[in-house]
Design a protein around this motif. Structure first.
Motif, PDB file in Angstrom:
ATOM      1  N   LEU A  81       0.826  -1.210   0.000  1.00  0.00           N
ATOM      2  CA  LEU A  81       0.000   0.000   0.000  1.00  0.00           C
ATOM      3  C   LEU A  81       0.861   1.261   0.000  1.00  0.00           C
ATOM      4  O   LEU A  81       0.539   2.243  -0.671  1.00  0.00           O
ATOM      5  CB  LEU A  81      -0.929  -0.011   1.210  1.00  0.00           C
ATOM      6  N   GLU A  84       2.269   1.539  -3.688  1.00  0.00           N
ATOM      7  CA  GLU A  84       1.283   1.840  -4.718  1.00  0.00           C
ATOM      8  C   GLU A  84       0.620   3.198  -4.514  1.00  0.00           C
ATOM      9  O   GLU A  84       0.280   3.890  -5.471  1.00  0.00           O
ATOM     10  CB  GLU A  84       0.214   0.745  -4.758  1.00  0.00           C
ATOM     11  N   ASP A  85       0.414   3.587  -3.266  1.00  0.00           N
ATOM     12  CA  ASP A  85      -0.269   4.848  -2.979  1.00  0.00           C
ATOM     13  C   ASP A  85       0.709   5.997  -2.726  1.00  0.00           C
ATOM     14  O   ASP A  85       0.286   7.141  -2.550  1.00  0.00           O
ATOM     15  CB  ASP A  85      -1.172   4.675  -1.751  1.00  0.00           C
ATOM     16  N   PHE A 169      -7.923   3.049   1.702  1.00  0.00           N
ATOM     17  CA  PHE A 169      -7.484   2.706   0.353  1.00  0.00           C
ATOM     18  C   PHE A 169      -8.634   2.068  -0.432  1.00  0.00           C
ATOM     19  O   PHE A 169      -9.475   1.374   0.134  1.00  0.00           O
ATOM     20  CB  PHE A 169      -6.315   1.716   0.400  1.00  0.00           C
ATOM     21  N   VAL A 171      -9.209  -0.541  -3.509  1.00  0.00           N
ATOM     22  CA  VAL A 171      -8.458  -1.584  -4.206  1.00  0.00           C
ATOM     23  C   VAL A 171      -9.379  -2.347  -5.155  1.00  0.00           C
ATOM     24  O   VAL A 171     -10.533  -2.616  -4.830  1.00  0.00           O
ATOM     25  CB  VAL A 171      -7.820  -2.561  -3.187  1.00  0.00           C
ATOM     26  N   LYS A 185      -7.761   7.707  -6.063  1.00  0.00           N
ATOM     27  CA  LYS A 185      -6.644   6.812  -6.316  1.00  0.00           C
ATOM     28  C   LYS A 185      -7.068   5.357  -6.139  1.00  0.00           C
ATOM     29  O   LYS A 185      -7.509   4.955  -5.060  1.00  0.00           O
ATOM     30  CB  LYS A 185      -5.500   7.137  -5.340  1.00  0.00           C
ATOM     31  N   TRP A 186      -6.964   4.574  -7.217  1.00  0.00           N
ATOM     32  CA  TRP A 186      -7.267   3.152  -7.166  1.00  0.00           C
ATOM     33  C   TRP A 186      -5.963   2.359  -7.140  1.00  0.00           C
ATOM     34  O   TRP A 186      -5.003   2.697  -7.843  1.00  0.00           O
ATOM     35  CB  TRP A 186      -8.080   2.720  -8.380  1.00  0.00           C
ATOM     36  N   ILE A 187      -5.935   1.273  -6.384  1.00  0.00           N
ATOM     37  CA  ILE A 187      -4.751   0.426  -6.284  1.00  0.00           C
ATOM     38  C   ILE A 187      -5.071  -0.954  -6.838  1.00  0.00           C
ATOM     39  O   ILE A 187      -6.068  -1.566  -6.457  1.00  0.00           O
ATOM     40  CB  ILE A 187      -4.282   0.303  -4.824  1.00  0.00           C
TER      41      ILE A 187
END
Length: 274
Positions: A81, A84-85, A169, A171, A185-187
């Motif tokens: 996380l 990616e973020d 988050f 996801v 923001k997508w992970i």
């Protein structure tokens, strides 16, 4: 999805023709219809149906689930996380992950909308039902919904993230041509599916504490309930309530589970964050 291999394996043993019905418990063990109905009365459990070419499967699932991961697994999640973020997770930050198995494009959702209209415009005998109103869906609405979801998600991150010392988050596992909004923001998932979301649509949110304790939920869950979980550092009593609700108090539940199931303002079913 590995947990469903047994389900689809069963299908190969059923003769062609009329579909057989199979009932399975929360541990993927085949049970009787009577036991299945009894389990449905448990406040911690619910069910979903799965259909194959030859089987209709009714599966018992947990509505709420408390578990624990190892420090190694927690560190893997944390590092993923953070990378990616492009963020830093503090040692005392709980993690809240909203999970989607698949993000769909407009064409797929449009086809689903048409099938929905077709299905719900007919009586069981095939006659057409008149004067039924359905929500309109088109490409403009599709883009508007994405924008609205992005805006709402930012507010929820502030409400249940920043104010509760929690990292939030979003996801996803598969992208089927979804139009991403730059404000959210997508992970891309690389670990959550195998650890927590093996059965599609079983759960849609997980909260993970720094000590590895985690909570999974399925379906509607009020913001007040999430706050109860986030503000409490020690979940020991919550976990005991969950275990006792599964066994000793299956109808109404006890402690935190009883609070989860208390009736709330109907508007909360529309306005809740997750």
């Amino acid at each position: 999805m590995k947990q469903l291999i047994f389900i689809f394996y069963l299908a190969s043993f059923v003769a062609l023709g009329q579909k057989d019905t199979v009932y399975m418990d929360e541990n993927n063990i085949k049970i009787s219809k009577t036991l299945y109905k009894t389990k449905l009365k448990n406040t911690v459990l619910h069910s979903k149906s799965y259909e194959t070419d030859s089987l209709m499967i009714y599966k018992i699932l947990h509505k709420y689930y408390f578990g624990k991961i190892s420090s190694k697994e927690y560190n893997q999640i944390r590092l993923l996380l953070e990378k990616e973020d492009k963020t830093k997770i503090k040692d005392n930050n709980p993690l809240l992950i909203k999970y989607y198995d698949t993000l769909f494009d407009f064409k797929t959702l449009m086809n689903q909308h048409k099938l929905h209209l077709k299905k719900h415009h007919l009586y069981p005998n095939g006659d057409t039902i008149k004067n039924i109103k359905h929500h309109t869906f088109n490409h403009k609405i599709y883009l508007r919904k994405i924008k609205e979801y992005s805006k709402k998600s930012k507010k929820c991150t502030k409400k249940l993230g920043h104010k509760m010392n929690t990292k939030v988050f979003y996801v996803y596992n598969f992208d089927k041509g979804y139009v991403f909004n730059e404000n959210l923001k997508w992970i891309k998932d690389k670990i959550f599916k195998n650890l927590f979301f093996k059965i599609m649509h079983e759960y849609d949110l997980i909260i993970i504490k720094p000590n590895g304790d985690y909570f999974l939920k399925s379906g509607h869950f009020s913001d007040a309930n999430i706050k109860l979980l986030l503000k409490e550092n020690n979940w020991s009593s919550f976990i005991d309530d969950w275990k006792n609700s599964l066994t000793k108090y299956p109808i109404n539940g006890t402690g935190i589970i009883k609070k989860f199931n208390q009736k709330s303002n109907p508007l909360n079913h529309i306005n809740h964050c997750f």
